[in-house]
Enzyme design. Structure first.
Site, mmCIF file in Angstrom:
data_model
loop_
_atom_site.group_PDB
_atom_site.id
_atom_site.type_symbol
_atom_site.label_atom_id
_atom_site.label_comp_id
_atom_site.label_asym_id
_atom_site.label_seq_id
_atom_site.Cartn_x
_atom_site.Cartn_y
_atom_site.Cartn_z
ATOM 1 C CE LYS A 1 -0.805 -0.206 5.043
ATOM 2 N NZ LYS A 1 -0.333 1.089 5.520
ATOM 3 N NE ARG B 1 -4.482 0.382 12.583
ATOM 4 C CZ ARG B 1 -3.603 0.167 11.617
ATOM 5 N NH1 ARG B 1 -2.941 1.182 11.088
ATOM 6 N NH2 ARG B 1 -3.360 -1.053 11.184
#
Length: 363
Positions: free
Chosen positions: A39, A134
């Site tokens: 990514k 997260r």
């Protein structure tokens, strides 16, 4: 996507392959498989090809469209979705990927139903939140209950293992103690389901420090690594690791000089805000020779994320489409039409590889 000319990012595929193989080999010494995370380079298929050829077990991204591009390019590899699947993309997740990270029962049930429709067995890693705050289960009893339901009731899913994320949002270090917590969670789940998990996934690039130091818990056997492969910069700059055996110049941003003038270093007139609504601080250094280059913040993000390779050249500011360089002390005589090269970090890599205004040149 711009194909020729400048600005452009030059990508050395041989250097990238070297970095992939270095990381894969180092991890293999500890019995660890690697998911190569693409990514950061916006899923460019030619880069993903180096991850595959260099021995990564999985090609991983948080973006399904990147994995689609890699598949369309003809790369035959297992694919991992790094971000918790959206309910709206479940069909594509099952179609495109072999495994996904998960932390929501509703999503897991949707994956199970869709995998049944498609006649597939989809692997899942259940994520634990160990303090980075997260994704993942904070309540580890709830996590064990979820894992047990996947194992016993979701016939189209395979509970491949558990995982953790550290060092992203909460900047929590991937210490030996922290990763040992994950092993404890995994073993609690193993006792509940009556078998060993295939994977205990101990994080990303920051966890590679434990590989280098030789103190990664023995049962951690799967890492998801991107930045360390692409740039090998973070562990060097932030933690002082010697990265001399890896290439830190896989990606080079190049831009063309469009103006050279001697000008003041402090703006002249009543000051307000710049094009981004900020009021920068300026230092009056008198008259200095400056160069404008045809690339700006929309292309690379922040001037703090690009590093001139010319000695004596300093980035002093930028707007959307222009970057201002101080070249008064440059070792070469820079003229209009010259090309300035920059090293980049992870943040700017994401920008330059995703900008349609920046070309990709493979060398």
């Amino acid at each position: 996507m711009k194909k020729q000319g400048y600005p452009r990012v030059e990508i050395n595929l041989a250097y990238l392959r070297h970095n992939v193989q270095y990381v894969v080999d180092k991890c293999a010494e500890k019995g660890i498989e690697v998911a190569g995370v693409i990514k950061g380079t916006t899923g460019i298929p030619q880069c993903a090809e180096q991850f595959a050829a260099g021995g990564c077990k999985y090609i991983a991204s948080s973006r399904l469209e990147q994995l689609q591009d890699v598949r369309d390019y003809g790369i035959d590899k297992s694919f991992l979705l790094l971000r918790i699947p959206m309910l709206s993309e479940i069909e594509e997740v099952v179609r495109l990927t072999d495994m996904s990270l998960n932390s929501e029962m509703e999503v897991l049930r949707a994956l199970d139903a869709e995998a049944g429709k498609q006649g597939k067995k989809h692997k899942v890693l259940i994520m634990a939140d160990l303090g980075d705050l997260r994704e993942g289960y904070w309540d580890k009893d709830e996590m064990a209950d979820v894992a047990y339901e996947v194992e016993t009731e979701m016939k189209n899913l395979y509970l491949a293992g558990v995982g953790v994320n550290v060092g992203c949002y909460g900047s929590v270090l991937a210490t030996e103690e922290k990763l040992s917590e994950l092993v404890e969670v995994a073993e609690k789940i193993e006792a509940r389901i009556g078998r060993k998990l295939e994977y205990i996934s101990g994080g990303a690039t920051s966890s590679f420090m434990r590989v280098l130091d030789g103190d990664i818990p023995p049962r951690v056997n799967f890492l998801r690594i991107g930045e360390q492969i692409m740039l090998a910069r973070d562990l060097d700059v932030f933690y002082g690791y010697d990265m001399s055996e890896m290439r830190q110049d896989v990606y080079t941003l190049k831009a063309e000089v469009i103006e050279v003038k001697t000008k003041p270093t402090y703006p002249v007139g009543e000051l307000a805000v710049d094009a981004f609504g900020k009021t920068p601080e300026y230092t009056d250094r008198g008259m200095r020779k400056k160069a404008l280059i045809a690339v700006g913040k929309v292309d690379y993000g922040s001037i703090e994320e690009i590093f001139p390779k010319d000695k004596g050249v300093e980035v002093i500011g930028a707007s959307s489409d222009h970057t201002i360089l101080d070249i008064e002390d440059a070792e070469r005589d820079i003229k209009v039409g010259d090309i300035i090269a920059f090293g980049i970090d992870y943040a700017s890599l994401v920008y330059v590889t995703s900008s349609r205004n920046v070309g990709h040149v493979f060398i």
